[in-house]
Scaffold this motif. Sequence first.
Motif, PDB file in Angstrom:
ATOM      1  N   UNK A 554      -9.239   2.107  12.586  1.00  0.00           N
ATOM      2  CA  UNK A 554      -9.437   1.700  11.157  1.00  0.00           C
ATOM      3  C   UNK A 554      -8.420   0.492  10.854  1.00  0.00           C
ATOM      4  N   UNK A 555      -7.204   0.737  11.203  1.00  0.00           N
ATOM      5  CA  UNK A 555      -5.840  -0.029  10.755  1.00  0.00           C
ATOM      6  C   UNK A 555      -6.403  -1.534  11.612  1.00  0.00           C
ATOM      7  N   UNK A 556      -6.932  -1.462  12.625  1.00  0.00           N
ATOM      8  CA  UNK A 556      -7.343  -2.640  13.462  1.00  0.00           C
ATOM      9  C   UNK A 556      -8.494  -3.379  12.860  1.00  0.00           C
ATOM     10  N   UNK A 557      -9.078  -2.569  12.097  1.00  0.00           N
ATOM     11  CA  UNK A 557     -10.368  -3.437  11.522  1.00  0.00           C
ATOM     12  C   UNK A 557     -10.410  -3.887  10.121  1.00  0.00           C
ATOM     13  N   UNK A 558      -9.187  -3.406   9.542  1.00  0.00           N
ATOM     14  CA  UNK A 558      -8.842  -3.831   8.226  1.00  0.00           C
ATOM     15  C   UNK A 558      -8.728  -5.420   8.114  1.00  0.00           C
ATOM     16  N   UNK A 559      -9.250  -6.087   7.368  1.00  0.00           N
ATOM     17  CA  UNK A 559      -9.143  -7.630   7.626  1.00  0.00           C
ATOM     18  C   UNK A 559      -7.956  -8.338   6.785  1.00  0.00           C
ATOM     19  N   UNK A 560      -7.574  -7.814   5.864  1.00  0.00           N
ATOM     20  CA  UNK A 560      -6.680  -8.655   4.964  1.00  0.00           C
ATOM     21  C   UNK A 560      -5.137  -7.677   5.073  1.00  0.00           C
ATOM     22  N   UNK A 561      -4.120  -8.449   5.270  1.00  0.00           N
ATOM     23  CA  UNK A 561      -2.641  -7.817   5.207  1.00  0.00           C
ATOM     24  C   UNK A 561      -2.418  -6.785   3.854  1.00  0.00           C
ATOM     25  N   UNK A 562      -2.744  -7.374   2.715  1.00  0.00           N
ATOM     26  CA  UNK A 562      -2.811  -6.498   1.420  1.00  0.00           C
ATOM     27  C   UNK A 562      -3.325  -5.124   1.562  1.00  0.00           C
ATOM     28  N   UNK A 563      -4.443  -4.895   2.036  1.00  0.00           N
ATOM     29  CA  UNK A 563      -5.384  -3.607   2.252  1.00  0.00           C
ATOM     30  C   UNK A 563      -4.299  -2.737   3.330  1.00  0.00           C
ATOM     31  N   UNK A 564      -3.959  -3.738   4.528  1.00  0.00           N
ATOM     32  CA  UNK A 564      -3.370  -2.837   5.625  1.00  0.00           C
ATOM     33  C   UNK A 564      -2.032  -2.404   5.075  1.00  0.00           C
ATOM     34  N   UNK A 565      -1.256  -3.173   4.146  1.00  0.00           N
ATOM     35  CA  UNK A 565       0.055  -2.831   3.882  1.00  0.00           C
ATOM     36  C   UNK A 565      -0.175  -1.395   3.213  1.00  0.00           C
ATOM     37  N   UNK A 566      -0.968  -1.453   2.139  1.00  0.00           N
ATOM     38  CA  UNK A 566      -1.460  -0.155   1.218  1.00  0.00           C
ATOM     39  C   UNK A 566      -1.700   0.772   2.218  1.00  0.00           C
ATOM     40  N   UNK A 567      -2.831   0.852   2.910  1.00  0.00           N
ATOM     41  CA  UNK A 567      -3.167   1.767   3.810  1.00  0.00           C
ATOM     42  C   UNK A 567      -2.008   2.462   4.686  1.00  0.00           C
ATOM     43  N   UNK A 568      -1.217   1.525   5.307  1.00  0.00           N
ATOM     44  CA  UNK A 568      -0.003   1.966   6.194  1.00  0.00           C
ATOM     45  C   UNK A 568       0.867   2.799   5.290  1.00  0.00           C
ATOM     46  N   UNK A 569       1.111   2.378   3.929  1.00  0.00           N
ATOM     47  CA  UNK A 569       2.171   2.972   3.046  1.00  0.00           C
ATOM     48  C   UNK A 569       1.655   4.300   2.772  1.00  0.00           C
ATOM     49  N   UNK A 570       0.330   4.221   2.276  1.00  0.00           N
ATOM     50  CA  UNK A 570      -0.238   5.595   2.164  1.00  0.00           C
ATOM     51  C   UNK A 570      -0.234   6.521   3.251  1.00  0.00           C
ATOM     52  N   UNK A 571      -0.376   6.309   4.615  1.00  0.00           N
ATOM     53  CA  UNK A 571      -0.609   7.058   5.495  1.00  0.00           C
ATOM     54  C   UNK A 571       0.908   7.489   5.883  1.00  0.00           C
ATOM     55  N   UNK A 572       1.753   6.772   5.657  1.00  0.00           N
ATOM     56  CA  UNK A 572       3.389   7.043   6.185  1.00  0.00           C
ATOM     57  C   UNK A 572       3.641   8.120   4.810  1.00  0.00           C
ATOM     58  N   UNK A 573       3.252   8.101   3.784  1.00  0.00           N
ATOM     59  CA  UNK A 573       3.813   8.869   2.547  1.00  0.00           C
ATOM     60  C   UNK A 573       3.172  10.176   2.898  1.00  0.00           C
ATOM     61  N   UNK A 574       1.904  10.143   3.375  1.00  0.00           N
ATOM     62  CA  UNK A 574       1.054  11.566   3.326  1.00  0.00           C
ATOM     63  C   UNK A 574       1.776  12.193   4.656  1.00  0.00           C
ATOM     64  N   UNK A 575       2.038  11.615   5.728  1.00  0.00           N
ATOM     65  CA  UNK A 575       2.693  12.158   7.025  1.00  0.00           C
ATOM     66  C   UNK A 575       3.890  12.802   6.575  1.00  0.00           C
ATOM     67  N   UNK A 576       4.649  12.239   5.694  1.00  0.00           N
ATOM     68  CA  UNK A 576       6.104  12.659   5.417  1.00  0.00           C
ATOM     69  C   UNK A 576       6.075  14.004   4.574  1.00  0.00           C
ATOM     70  N   UNK A 577       5.006  13.727   3.367  1.00  0.00           N
ATOM     71  CA  UNK A 577       4.823  14.801   2.508  1.00  0.00           C
ATOM     72  C   UNK A 577       3.998  16.089   3.041  1.00  0.00           C
ATOM     73  N   UNK A 578       3.089  15.699   3.899  1.00  0.00           N
ATOM     74  CA  UNK A 578       1.937  16.713   4.284  1.00  0.00           C
ATOM     75  C   UNK A 578       0.970  16.796   3.001  1.00  0.00           C
TER      76      UNK A 578
END
Length: 615
Positions: A554-578
């Motif tokens: 999914x990250x490879x298919x997201x077209x804009x850097x803005x959305x990729x940034x928010x998605x990656x930040x969300x995934x990192x937070x969810x991974x850290x806090x479970x």
Amino acid sequence: MVSRVGVKLIQKKGCDICRSAKVRCSEKRPTCTRCVRLGRRCTWPPLELSQRDKRRGHGPSKSRETTGPPVPIAPACSLGSTSTPTSDSGTTSISIGDSSPVMGSPSAVKDLWSNVGFDNGETLAQNSSELVNGSFFSWDFELMNIEDSESFELFPSEHSEFAWPEDWTLPFMTVLSDHHIRSPSSLTLNSGEHHALKHYQTTFSIYRTTKNPKWSTHKLLLDLGASNSMIMHFILAVSINDVNRRKEHYDSSEAEGHFEAGARELIGMVNKDSQEDHIISMSSFLLLYLYMPKRRAIQQERIQQLSLTVLHYVKRHRLENRCLETTYASNDAEGSAGFGPRDRSVLARLIIWTYDEDVKCGFQGSGGHFAQYLTAHRERTMAVYEVSRTALKAHWGSVYPPCQVEDDDDNSLELEFLWALTALWQDINDISQINVSEHTEAHRRIEQRFRLFEKKYSSVFQKSATDIKPRSRVLINADYNVILFNALKIYYFRTTLPALGTDMSTDIETALKNMLHIIQRTFASNSSDLHDRLQWPLFLAGIETDDAIYRDWILSRIATSRVRTVLQRTLDHQSYTSERLEMNVIRSWFCDAESSEGQMLSMSNDSFLDSIMKS
């Protein structure tokens, strides 16, 4: 079938009706199965020379006969007007309709503007009225067989390896200029701007709608721009900005210049406040939605102001009532007086499309005021939508092909479902911005609509479940309906985390699985069409899936850097806090990403919205 030695005659597969609709034909003669079902007169294409014989000519070269005068390519000539030499240097003064002369050079090849219009694939539109109304910057995609419109170059660079398709011949080409060319809207456009208009038709339009780009709402806007410089300025701003956005470039000063020029004209038009300008004004507002939220750096309050400006304008002029010939309009003092069926239908289409864009802005916490107003008056808005269905036929009149009318009818259920889903999207936007700790009546209404849609549009779900390839327009629209339906389920689930808990239900797991299956099938088709519309569902799938392989894909298919940034930040937070992150937090991160992406180029000029609000 061979008529004489060395010449082979062939017949194309499928009847004329099925071929025009681009669907599989049963080829049962004299009337195919589809024509029997639709009650259409079934006709069949005539025998033709094979492509090889077309290139070689009729029979041996010694026996070929001239079938007509040779077609001139240069020097430049006018389209339905006069062409007179103005100097000894070979430059030519060309008039298009009533526009003033422009200077053209016969030697121009690299930056030419070629308007190639076909009537049944054979003849060129010969006058300026046809140029504006039917074939302005239009290309026959069926004849050219361009599968990848993104890579096709109308204006090839010096270093590109460009060649016309070997089996496609150009019946007529007119070289206008290698410098600046005057458009029918009296704007002088350079070759780069013409390239942007080509991008608008061959890439931007195709990425955003399944409709044939030559008969779409985007083409309707281009027709309006052909005679209105303000609309053309906004279209150029949208097109140039989209070209840069896809290349991850910063905002273009050229796009910003067109935006500012269009804004100045919009202020004057709104202040003039004449009834006949409502279609042009709403076209401008729609194009502003296609431009302002797509800039690399955005001020959320500006999108909020745009939404309030449109709401103020529509309410002040009671534009919904102007779209409706009876019922609501009969209770309106102004009513729809002076508005014919064409005006009502086109205005309704512009209102509905603007509503759709405002709903999308509402997800990120900007805009949504106009959409909230229309959703609150759901019955009247549905009536406006019904009027909007015939906008394309009303705009083009008798020129609108019967196959396109049939295509609109074939897709009517899928498009109605899409509108209903957009209204549901706005309902979820509304509750997502309210902090609630319990299950409310608003939640119950939304859940009821989910159940209702599954029953009412069950045939759409069945169409999407088929594995027919290639996918027709009906099936592509059905696929997107099901994708959006499941994406909205996930969005609603994330929105209700504080009230309903954090455990994923079986229903949400199924929605995620179904959505990813269809999205992957769409990307696997090797077609880039409509991938823009999949970005939001992809983002929601990305924050919800626990599968690392899916997340990376999914990250490879997201077209804009803005959305990729928010998605990656969300995934990192969810991974850290479970723990799953609430939608309000994710929405705030979108604002952070937008404000950190660089300085804006003249954002203060968006204050023109203040002038419109005060008018």
